[in-house]
Scaffold this active site. Structure first.
Site, mmCIF file in Angstrom:
data_model
loop_
_atom_site.group_PDB
_atom_site.id
_atom_site.type_symbol
_atom_site.label_atom_id
_atom_site.label_comp_id
_atom_site.label_asym_id
_atom_site.label_seq_id
_atom_site.Cartn_x
_atom_site.Cartn_y
_atom_site.Cartn_z
ATOM 1 N N SER A 287 0.860 -1.188 0.000
ATOM 2 C CA SER A 287 0.000 0.000 0.000
ATOM 3 C C SER A 287 0.890 1.230 0.000
ATOM 4 O O SER A 287 2.100 1.141 0.206
ATOM 5 C CB SER A 287 -0.918 0.001 1.229
ATOM 6 N N LEU B 219 2.949 -1.149 5.203
ATOM 7 C CA LEU B 219 2.447 0.181 5.553
ATOM 8 C C LEU B 219 3.620 1.146 5.581
ATOM 9 O O LEU B 219 4.621 0.902 6.269
ATOM 10 C CB LEU B 219 1.761 0.149 6.919
ATOM 11 N N VAL C 276 6.970 -2.649 7.603
ATOM 12 C CA VAL C 276 7.034 -1.194 7.589
ATOM 13 C C VAL C 276 7.810 -0.799 6.341
ATOM 14 O O VAL C 276 8.929 -1.270 6.118
ATOM 15 C CB VAL C 276 7.734 -0.636 8.842
ATOM 16 N N LYS C 277 7.216 0.067 5.509
ATOM 17 C CA LYS C 277 7.891 0.515 4.286
ATOM 18 C C LYS C 277 8.720 1.758 4.583
ATOM 19 O O LYS C 277 8.201 2.753 5.084
ATOM 20 C CB LYS C 277 6.867 0.828 3.190
ATOM 21 N N ILE C 278 10.003 1.671 4.258
ATOM 22 C CA ILE C 278 10.935 2.778 4.472
ATOM 23 C C ILE C 278 11.621 3.083 3.139
ATOM 24 O O ILE C 278 12.142 2.170 2.490
ATOM 25 C CB ILE C 278 11.991 2.425 5.534
#
Length: 372
Positions: free
Chosen positions: A44, A108, A139-141
């Protein structure tokens, strides 16, 4: 049964969906895609959430409650998106458990506005990991300079990470270095390495969009002959870098201690130029241990008429390198292309975040004018 998607899965490609919204969750569509279309993960981003909140009535009650409580827009965004991601994680939990954690993952993103702030990105990653509270979350970084240390720190603390916005091979090498550093630190801290996962999201179609634009401006027959070939070559070379890293002593030592591989993920695989086959960024990037995250339109196209004919990456490295050399010979610098794409990618990333925050701020005030 779907033969094309079955073949893709059999070749070692994990099929993920690049879309998430509450309507899809509540209506059972996501569960159907998992069951019938071989979807084993979801990504997402702020643009997807902004569209979902703008067009979906299922968010109204939660937005009204947040407004009545006087919740600031930053926390409201986290509450809304974490709700959806937690729900999706639960839908995909059986996939996660059946595959021993290899897939069944939901991503996310951190607040895009802090992409150049290491400390703020790290704090955001910790907050989202705690808030969603599901082992199959990513977790998207973003792979900015500031993001690299945040990636290492998050992994070292046991947070699973989807590294996003990778365009260049040099940056990809730095991402893999950050991954190994984080896993080394996690091991030193006594963490269970098998409980930590990561993917490296290498963007595909945007490379062709930028390169083709430059080739069209050059306009020579030699330049036109190179259209539509850069993105696939760039991604194939990224896979070569992945294989080299996986064969290193450091990687192998961590793998022996339980580390999962950081799989390459092909992102931005929807075809933007109608002159090209709409499944090309799937058909031409088939290799073991990769993830392909697709918009639903691309997923349906692959299911309907994709040409999955086995591994299409191995055996292409020399030709892919020559293609980049040929681009340089006609005046298209790959180094400059990927630099521009990274700068634009971070800019679009931040702009999509501003859109999401601005839209929700308006809705909070419209619902309850006294809300901050």
């Amino acid at each position: 049964m779907n033969a094309n998607l079955d073949r893709l899965t059999a070749e070692g490609v994990a099929i993920w969906l690049d879309d998430l919204n509450r309507e899809r969750l509540a209506g059972g569509e996501l569960a159907e895609l998992v069951r019938e279309q071989r979807v084993v993960g979801i990504t997402s981003n702020p643009t997807i959430f902004a569209k979902a909140i703008r067009s979906g009535s299922r968010y109204h009650a939660q937005v009204a409650d947040l407004a009545r409580r006087g919740v600031r827009v930053e926390e409201a965004v986290r509450a809304l998106t974490a709700f959806d991601v937690r729900w999706a994680c639960d839908v995909l939990r059986p996939v996660y458990e059946a595959g021993d954690g290899a897939d069944g993952r939901v991503s996310l993103e951190v607040d895009p506005r802090v992409a150049h702030d290491t400390a703020a990105t790290t704090a955001e990653a910790r907050a989202l990991w705690w808030l969603v509270d599901r082992p199959n979350m990513f977790v998207k970084i973003p792979a900015t300079e500031a993001g690299l240390e945040a990636i290492s720190t998050a992994l070292a603390e046991g947070i699973s990470v989807n590294v996003t916005l990778i365009f260049s091979l040099d940056r990809y090498d730095q991402v893999r270095r950050a991954f190994l550093d984080g896993m080394t630190r996690a091991r030193a801290a006594g963490r269970d390495l098998a409980s930590i996962a990561s993917v490296a999201s290498f963007f595909v179609s945007r490379v062709d969009t930028e390169v083709d634009s430059r080739l069209d401006k050059i306009g020579t027959p030699e330049a036109r002959a190179l259209r539509g070939r850069a993105a696939i070559a760039n991604a194939r070379l990224a896979y070569q870098h992945f294989e080299r890293a996986a064969a290193s002593e450091e990687w192998q030592a961590l793998a022996a201690a339980g580390m999962r591989p950081q799989r390459p993920l092909w992102a931005s695989t929807g075809v933007k130029d109608p002159a090209y086959a709409d499944t090309r960024y799937v058909d031409e990037l088939v290799a073991p241990m990769v993830v392909n995250t697709m918009p639903e339109q691309t997923l349906r196209a692959v299911a309907d008429h994709g040409r999955v004919s086995g591994d299409t990456v191995h055996g292409t490295y020399a030709a892919s390198r020559r293609l980049l050399d040929d681009l340089g010979a006609v005046g298209v610098s790959n180094d400059d292309v990927v630099r521009v794409l990274e700068d634009e990618g971070v800019g679009k990333f931040a702009a999509s975040g501003e859109e999401l925050f601005g839209q929700l701020d308006s809705e909070l005030h419209a619902t309850h004018p006294a809300a901050a």
